[in-house]
Scaffold this motif. Structure first.
Motif, PDB file in Angstrom:
ATOM      1  N   GLU A  60      -8.622   3.278   8.788  1.00 40.24           N
ATOM      2  CA  GLU A  60      -9.238   2.161   8.074  1.00 40.24           C
ATOM      3  C   GLU A  60      -9.100   0.878   8.904  1.00 40.24           C
ATOM      4  N   PRO A 118      -0.997   7.217  -3.035  1.00 42.17           N
ATOM      5  CA  PRO A 118      -2.077   6.329  -2.603  1.00 42.17           C
ATOM      6  C   PRO A 118      -3.372   6.615  -3.378  1.00 42.17           C
ATOM      7  N   THR A 119      -4.060   5.561  -3.753  1.00 40.96           N
ATOM      8  CA  THR A 119      -5.349   5.739  -4.433  1.00 40.96           C
ATOM      9  C   THR A 119      -6.468   5.061  -3.639  1.00 40.96           C
ATOM     10  N   ASP A 120      -6.083   4.396  -2.545  1.00 40.13           N
ATOM     11  CA  ASP A 120      -7.092   3.610  -1.829  1.00 40.13           C
ATOM     12  C   ASP A 120      -7.446   4.165  -0.452  1.00 40.13           C
ATOM     13  N   HIS A 121      -6.841   5.277  -0.052  1.00 45.35           N
ATOM     14  CA  HIS A 121      -7.245   5.873   1.227  1.00 45.35           C
ATOM     15  C   HIS A 121      -6.871   7.349   1.247  1.00 45.35           C
ATOM     16  N   SER A 164       0.857  -1.194   0.000  1.00 47.41           N
ATOM     17  CA  SER A 164       0.000   0.000   0.000  1.00 47.41           C
ATOM     18  C   SER A 164       0.889   1.238   0.000  1.00 47.41           C
ATOM     19  N   ARG A 182       1.024  -4.518  -5.684  1.00 43.92           N
ATOM     20  CA  ARG A 182      -0.335  -4.585  -6.246  1.00 43.92           C
ATOM     21  C   ARG A 182      -0.254  -5.023  -7.705  1.00 43.92           C
TER      22      ARG A 182
END
Ligand code: NAP
Length: 556
Positions: free
Chosen positions: A499, A333-336, A222, A364
């Motif tokens: 998260e 980051p693209t997920d949080h 991540s 990823r």
């Protein structure tokens, strides 16, 4: 305290001997030393046990290159002694590990605490005995000690975690976890180094060794929102200011929500123009450490649009620093959003990717297949290494206490009582475990940990003093008080930005119950709950003792 003969490592010469003291403390980190100081000052016999070969806790174990504070040094150190404050000169705004280890050793020697410390003593059992109202604590080498009070100051980030990757044990080169870093410096010259993990630890180590190693390959699962630490040496003027302002600085820290000196800006993103926001974010980017959170827009964590705007600003910064655009994109980051995971504070991290010997592998895109004798195989092939650094995190919050074999009243184990996640009062006590305290434990802090810990250590010592003065041998937090603290956690957790997959929910530890592990109410809630107990003369904290005694006498 019975006379004890300690050898040069601070170990009792006769392992297996049952010693008896008032207080046993486990952990010689920042809070264990603080609790030891308080108990010794108050005249108790105390023995502190630590599995390490020296004092310092986190600052003993994490001796990896680049390890340093990301809370300001002088706000992290002790405030209980003005003399200590005046005589210790922190060299940098964010001191490096060797300086902090020196500081903690200095404190131990200054207050003559070393003679109470038994090192190389890993606690493997701690069992409550109702009849004598004492704890018996045992260590791996067979030493046993009985005490009226047991304090576990074992830290939230002390148990290293390795991922379950096939072949991890097969690697024939050197392998390190940062929290078990060797005392002798590791020689990186000419070595091909893999760093697995890009949390706060991985991003601190890599830039610190990038010039020395032949190559660095970062394995990132991540991406995280790392921002500059903005460290600097403490100038003579600043040093003089700190010395002259002990009392107001202490007062400000004591009154602060998170244990920092940072001042909220009094501004909201929603009220500002795009140009004002850009200028403001530039100031925040250049601010020290956690000021990225505490001096950011006051609605940044609660307004997704505001947070996304700050993230877009940081993404532009990353693109401006990292020359190769494919690498820059992987680092964003693209997920949080910001503070979805614990944000790291870095020195030369993004700049490091402009060096020809540094490569970023996105797991990823190309996941790890296995570790081999010579390197790491991802879905795009094998890369060979001399050294692998497993910067893969910790069993957060409860890790150490879950491994200490703690058994409370009625034979209840702490692991059973906490099977669905910890149940605590102020992050320091749990019902069913009398005379047991754990400053710095789960639910205790959410900011500059020593400042929370100081409140907890003081509360614990005052409570013990109060009980002693009234000949109350048994202290147990009432279930209702524990429930009230847990209700506060459940209610305010809803406002947390973290998260569930991260360490603060135990989400990074396979098989661990997913439960919130921080104190979402900050220091004000700790203050409020503790003041309520103190103001009521700790109502209910001694009742179960009275009930137990009455039952034993056949009165009820
Ligand atoms: P961490 O934040 O939990 O980061 C662990 C890293 O390892 C993450 O990047 C994680 O990726 C990765 N990882 C875990 N399992 C993996 C797997 N199977 N394959 C690939 N990658 C894997 O741990 P940390 O960096 O040691 O930091 C822990 C805490 O220590 C911090 O939050 C902070 O509180 C403290 N700390 C403070 C400082 C300081 O400056 N004072 C410095 C270091 C640490 P995912 O995110 O995808 O899981």
């Amino acid at each position: 305290m019975p006379a004890q003969s300690l050898d040069h490592q601070g170990r009792d010469q006769q392992a297996g001997v049952v010693d008896v003291v008032d207080v046993v403390i486990v952990g010689a980190g920042i809070l264990g030393i603080n609790q030891l100081y308080r108990a010794v000052q108050a005249g108790y016999s105390v023995r502190l046990l630590d599995q390490a070969g020296g004092v310092g806790g986190t600052w003993y174990w994490n001796r990896y290159p680049g390890c340093r504070f990301d809370s300001e040094s002088y706000t992290y150190g002790y405030l209980f002694s003005e003399e200590l404050w005046q005589e210790w000169d922190w060299s940098e705004e964010f001191a490096a590990q060797p300086e902090t280890e020196r500081y903690l050793n200095h404190v131990v020697d200054k207050f003559d605490l070393r003679r109470h410390i038994r090192l190389n003593s890993k606690v493997t059992s701690a069992v409550w005995d109702e009849g004598s109202a004492t704890w018996t604590t045992g260590t791996e080498d067979g030493f046993q000690i009985r005490s009226q009070y047991l304090v576990s100051a074992t830290g939230v980030l002390s148990v290293p975690q390795y991922p379950d990757i096939p072949g991890r044990e097969d690697f024939l080169g050197e392998s390190y976890h940062p929290v078990r870093w060797p005392k002798e410096p590791v020689d990186f010259r000419g070595k091909r180094v893999a760093v697995i993990g890009t949390g706060s630890t991985g991003v601190q180590i890599a830039p610190a060794i990038a010039d020395e190693a032949a190559s660095i390959t970062m394995y990132q699962r991540s991406a995280t929102w790392a921002t500059p630490l903005n460290n600097h040496p403490i100038s003579a003027e600043q040093q003089a200011f700190l010395k002259a302002n002990y009392a107001p600085i202490k007062a400000e820290l004591d009154a602060s929500v998170g244990g920092f000196l940072h001042k909220p800006p009094g501004k909201k993103w929603v009220d500002q123009s795009p140009q004002e926001r850009e200028e403001f974010f530039e100031t925040v980017w250049n601010s020290p450490g956690f000021a990225k959170i505490s001096t950011n827009y006051e609605d940044m964590l609660f307004n997704r649009e505001a947070n996304a705007d700050w993230c877009a600003f940081m993404a532009r910064k990353i693109r401006a620093i990292v020359k190769e655009s494919a690498t820059a994109e992987k680092l964003i980051p693209t997920d949080h959003l910001y503070v979805g995971l614990r944000p790291p504070y870095v020195t030369d991290y993004y700049e490091m990717y402009n060096k020809p010997n540094v490569e970023l592998v996105s797991l990823r895109e190309t996941p790890i297949v296995k570790v081999t004798e010579t390197g790491i195989e991802t879905s795009d092939g094998l890369r060979e290494f001399d050294i692998i650094i497993w910067a893969t995190g910790f069993d957060f919050g409860t890790g150490a206490m879950r491994r200490m074999g703690i058994v409370g009243a009625g034979g209840l184990t702490l692991n059973d009582y906490w099977a669905d996640g910890p149940l605590t009062y102020c992050g320091i006590m749990t019902h069913g475990f009398p005379n047991f305290f754990f400053p710095g434990g789960p639910h205790g802090a959410a900011g500059n940990n020593p400042r929370y810990g100081e409140l907890q250590v003081t509360f614990i010592q005052d409570l013990i003093d109060f009980a002693r003065a009234r000949e109350q041998r048994r202290i147990e937090v009432p279930k209702e008080a524990e429930q009230a603290w847990m209700d506060m956690i459940s209610e305010l957790e809803a406002y947390s930005s973290f998260e569930k997959r991260g360490q603060y929910y135990g989400g990074n530890t396979p098989g661990k119950p997913k439960a919130y592990l921080l104190n979402p109410g900050g220091r004000p809630k700790l203050d409020e709950f503790m003041a309520k107990a103190v103001d009521s003369d700790y109502q209910g904290f001694f009742d179960t003792g009275r009930r137990a005694a009455a039952t034993a006498e056949g009165v009820v």
